[in-house]
Scaffold this active site. Structure first.
Site, PDB file in Angstrom:
ATOM      1  CG  ASN A 123       1.617   0.791   4.225  1.00 45.21           C
ATOM      2  OD1 ASN A 123       1.373  -0.397   4.030  1.00 45.21           O
ATOM      3  ND2 ASN A 123       2.843   1.267   4.299  1.00 45.21           N
ATOM      4  N   GLY A 124      -0.690  -0.914   6.306  1.00 47.04           N
ATOM      5  CA  GLY A 124      -0.349  -1.741   7.469  1.00 47.04           C
ATOM      6  C   GLY A 124      -1.506  -2.662   7.792  1.00 47.04           C
ATOM      7  CD  GLU A 162      17.342 -12.898  -7.328  1.00 48.53           C
ATOM      8  OE1 GLU A 162      16.826 -13.416  -6.328  1.00 48.53           O
ATOM      9  OE2 GLU A 162      16.947 -11.825  -7.804  1.00 48.53           O
ATOM     10  CD  GLU A 212      10.408 -11.672  -8.358  1.00 46.56           C
ATOM     11  OE1 GLU A 212       9.830 -11.449  -7.290  1.00 46.56           O
ATOM     12  OE2 GLU A 212      11.603 -11.375  -8.541  1.00 46.56           O
ATOM     13  CB  CYS A 240      -0.937   0.087   1.192  1.00 43.26           C
ATOM     14  SG  CYS A 240      -2.112  -1.267   1.285  1.00 43.26           S
ATOM     15  CE  LYS A 284      11.848  -2.551  -5.784  1.00 43.76           C
ATOM     16  NZ  LYS A 284      12.265  -3.921  -6.114  1.00 43.76           N
ATOM     17  NE  ARG A 344       4.592   1.793   0.098  1.00 45.03           N
ATOM     18  CZ  ARG A 344       5.614   1.568   0.913  1.00 45.03           C
ATOM     19  NH1 ARG A 344       6.841   1.794   0.514  1.00 45.03           N
ATOM     20  NH2 ARG A 344       5.411   1.136   2.131  1.00 45.03           N
ATOM     21  CE  LYS A 357      13.986 -11.058  -9.736  1.00 46.65           C
ATOM     22  NZ  LYS A 357      14.597 -11.010  -8.472  1.00 46.65           N
ATOM     23  CD1 TRP A 384       0.213  -6.449  -2.962  1.00 47.93           C
ATOM     24  CD2 TRP A 384      -0.173  -6.979  -0.818  1.00 47.93           C
ATOM     25  NE1 TRP A 384       0.539  -7.774  -2.789  1.00 47.93           N
ATOM     26  CE2 TRP A 384       0.304  -8.127  -1.485  1.00 47.93           C
ATOM     27  CE3 TRP A 384      -0.480  -7.080   0.538  1.00 47.93           C
ATOM     28  CZ2 TRP A 384       0.490  -9.352  -0.856  1.00 47.93           C
ATOM     29  CZ3 TRP A 384      -0.311  -8.307   1.171  1.00 47.93           C
ATOM     30  CH2 TRP A 384       0.172  -9.420   0.475  1.00 47.93           C
ATOM     31  CG  HIS A 424      19.517 -36.377  -3.748  1.00 43.11           C
ATOM     32  ND1 HIS A 424      19.790 -37.670  -3.411  1.00 43.11           N
ATOM     33  CD2 HIS A 424      20.711 -35.757  -3.900  1.00 43.11           C
ATOM     34  CE1 HIS A 424      21.108 -37.833  -3.338  1.00 43.11           C
ATOM     35  NE2 HIS A 424      21.682 -36.688  -3.633  1.00 43.11           N
TER      36      HIS A 424
END
Ligand code: G6P
Length: 613
Positions: free
Chosen positions: A100-101, A486, A493, A2, A608, A27, A490, A74, A509
């Site tokens: 926001n929260g 990583e 996402e 947010c 983000k 955000r 990438k 968000w 395995h």
């Protein structure tokens, strides 16, 4: 998570709010809304979707007013729809609030307010807070600022809020606890925002609100800050170093692509003034005071989330290899809830691009409470993590706006490399010649990153071949294992292709069962300590008809003879390979996502800055 922005001054608030929301959209982008106060009326426009959807929704309706607020969401509590969008209003419609929260104890407060006649329109935790403020205002007969203070005293959770009141057209009240809030002070005007990006084009003078502080901004009396205990605080004004150009796409189609291409510069900026070839030394000024503590450290803990956690894994290899200090890397979210053993002589390195990630912040508080020394590696100057740590080193990557982290990762790894070199040199765990060779090679890395970027056309060609894959595997050993993780992150996402990163030998395995002719396997197979072992792993994949796309060292012939495609990177020592090998994987994910029609800068469901746990 947010983004909030607010304005009080002489100008039309709406364009300032919309522009600010666009900067904060990284955000969260589930819904957006604005509230404006004009001529005794409080006007609210809000809808599901992005800020551009909000603009279309407003479509010529009244947006006048020089006091207003905006929100991009968000979703946490309640679906991302029009009703749950912020701002939320009190029953009378006089108060509007953005948040926001998370208000954790919203349910009992809501039940009590419902009994007292309040009716709720949305499913959000936020709406409870605006009703609570309204209730206190009316029952206690206090002004807006005091009602906010009293309400916050009974709230558990995290918040950055701004509240306005139709009956008080010259005032806005803002407050924070665990979610960031910056106040911009212009000439006869004030701004509030989740970060400085909506503010920087209007003023460079900002105040970072501290936890538990409430800011009362009055058109005639300016800014006053007090805390929830009603003690007055002196605003500490700092000057922003951010530049507006850094917030624009600068001719690139997406922020992510721009940020990938900025890496030669951002890696260099992360080394600037710290690596001195002439003197043959590394000096991280921010942690110099703690150098001896590092030298004596029996253990280092690294905490972070997402890409920052991957950088932490590279950090583990670097610090153990070069400085011979045992390192444990922890997901901040696990660390904080599993009663970890933390000793007073432990050093905890907290890694965070945003400096606001809730779990990382909580992990820091826990370790701090147990007496450990906390060192931050953050990108955002003045962020919460940068402020709560004992010391630290900024990454100097510049603002990262694409939700998928790219240049922040290489900047974090650069700082960790400098840290391991500085401590290893001081401890004498790296021989003089190795130390000087690594310094020289590190100095050359930005040019080598530039060279890797030159392979983009070839990467686009490979992306086109594999863009329709449904699964992908990423393999690496040693320093390349975190890069495999990583690379997989990438891809998943931003392109929504399922991808897994594995230590190359672990493939046997389990994941090997998935390999068939449809499965692209991305392997980091650069020359170095485990080269031959990785070549054997490639053979194992080929024997099962998997497709191999290998990142190899320039001039390689062995892997070239085996792989379906190879991408060359310049030669460098093992500890520095991640700084180069991650770049083609970033570009591959980017181009695959673009070819699949995905929104690379704002992938679905992600945000983000994750300010909720
Ligand atoms: C989110 C972002 C990731 C980031 C992670 C940690 O998941 O989408 O890109 O790596 O948070 O964020 P931080 O700001 O603490 O590095």
């Amino acid at each position: 998570m947010c983004g909030i922005v607010a304005y009080l001054g002489e100008r039309d608030a709406y364009p300032i709010l919309i522009n600010g929301l666009k900067r904060l959209e990284y955000r969260g982008y589930d819904s957006a809304g604005v509230a404006l106060l004009h001529d005794g009326a409080l006007i609210v426009h809000k809808c599901q979707g992005k800020v551009s959807d909000l603009e279309a929704h407003v479509n010529g309706a009244s947006v006048k007013g020089n006091l207003g607020m905006g929100h991009t969401r968000w979703a946490t509590h309640g679906a991302p729809n029009d009703v749950n969008a912020h701002p939320h209003q009190s029953t009378s419609g006089d108060l509007a609030l953005i948040h926001n929260g998370i208000i954790e104890n919203y349910a009992p407060i809501k039940a009590e307010l419902a009994q007292r006649g309040h009716t709720f329109r949305s499913e959000t935790d936020t709406e409870v807070l605006v009703h609570l403020i309204d209730d206190i205002q009316r029952t206690e007969g206090v002004d807006l600022a005091e009602a906010v203070r009293l309400a916050l005293a009974s709230v558990v959770g995290a918040y950055a809020i701004v509240v306005i009141d139709r009956k008080a057209p010259n005032v806005m009240v803002a407050a924070r606890k665990s979610s960031p809030l910056v106040i911009g002070i212009g000439d006869g005007e004030h701004f509030c925002a989740s970060d400085a990006t909506p503010i920087v084009e209007h003023t460079k003078n900002v105040v970072y609100l501290e936890d538990g502080e409430i800011a009362v901004i009055d058109r005639h009396h300016g800014l006053k800050i007090r805390n929830v205990k009603n003690q007055e605080k002196t605003p500490f004004i700092t000057e922003l170093e951010m530049h507006l150009e850094a917030l624009e796409k600068g001719g690139y189609d997406h922020f992510m692509l721009k940020e990938i291409h900025e890496q030669p510069r951002s890696v260099r900026d992360s080394m600037r003034g710290r690596l001195n070839l002439a003197k043959g030394e590394v000096v991280l000024g921010g942690i110099l005071e703690y150098e001896q503590k590092f030298v004596n450290a029996k253990r280092i803990l690294i905490v972070g989330c997402g890409t920052s956690w991957h950088a932490g894994l590279v950090g583990e290899y670097l610090l153990e290899d070069l400085a011979r200090i045992p390192v444990e890397v922890e997901y901040a979210s696990e660390f904080r809830y599993r009663n970890p053993i933390v000793n007073e002589d432990d050093i905890v390195i907290a890694i965070s691009q945003s400096g606001e990630t809730a779990d990382t912040l909580a992990a820091i508080e826990l370790a701090k409470g147990r007496g450990a020394t906390i060192i931050g590696i953050c990108n955002v100057v003045g962020s919460s993590i940068a402020r709560v740590t004992h010391a630290g080193s900024y990454t100097h990557a510049g603002p990262e706006i694409g939700v998928a982290s790219t240049k922040a990762f290489t900047a974090q790894v650069t700082v960790l490399t400098l840290m391991a070199l500085m401590i290893g040199h001081k401890k004498g765990t790296i021989g003089g010649s190795s130390f000087h060779r690594l310094l020289n090679e590190l100095e050359a890395i930005p040019d080598k990153v530039q060279k890797v970027l030159g392979t983009e056309a070839q990467i686009r060609y490979i992306a086109d071949i594999y863009k329709d894959a449904t699964n992908a595997l990423y393999l690496g050993r040693g320093y390349s294992f975190p890069v495999a993780l990583e690379g997989a992150l990438k891809l998943k996402e931003i392109s929504y292709i399922h991808a897994e990163g594995y230590p190359a030998a672990e493939m046997k395995h389990g994941p090997i069962a998935l390999i068939d002719e449809e499965m692209p396997v991305f392997v980091i197979a650069t020359k170095g300590a485990s080269y031959e072992k990785v070549v054997s792993n490639i053979q194992e994949v080929k024997a099962r008809k998997g497709k191999i796309i290998a990142i190899v060292t320039e001039g390689d012939t062995v892997v070239k003879g085996l792989a379906d495609h190879t991408i060359e990177i310049p030669e460098t020592s093992d500890p520095l390979v991640p700084l180069l090998s991650v770049v083609p994987l970033q570009l591959l994910s980017y181009h695959i996502a673009v070819m699949r029609g995905c929104n690379v800068d704002q992938p679905r469901n992600l945000a983000k800055s994750v300010t909720v746990e």
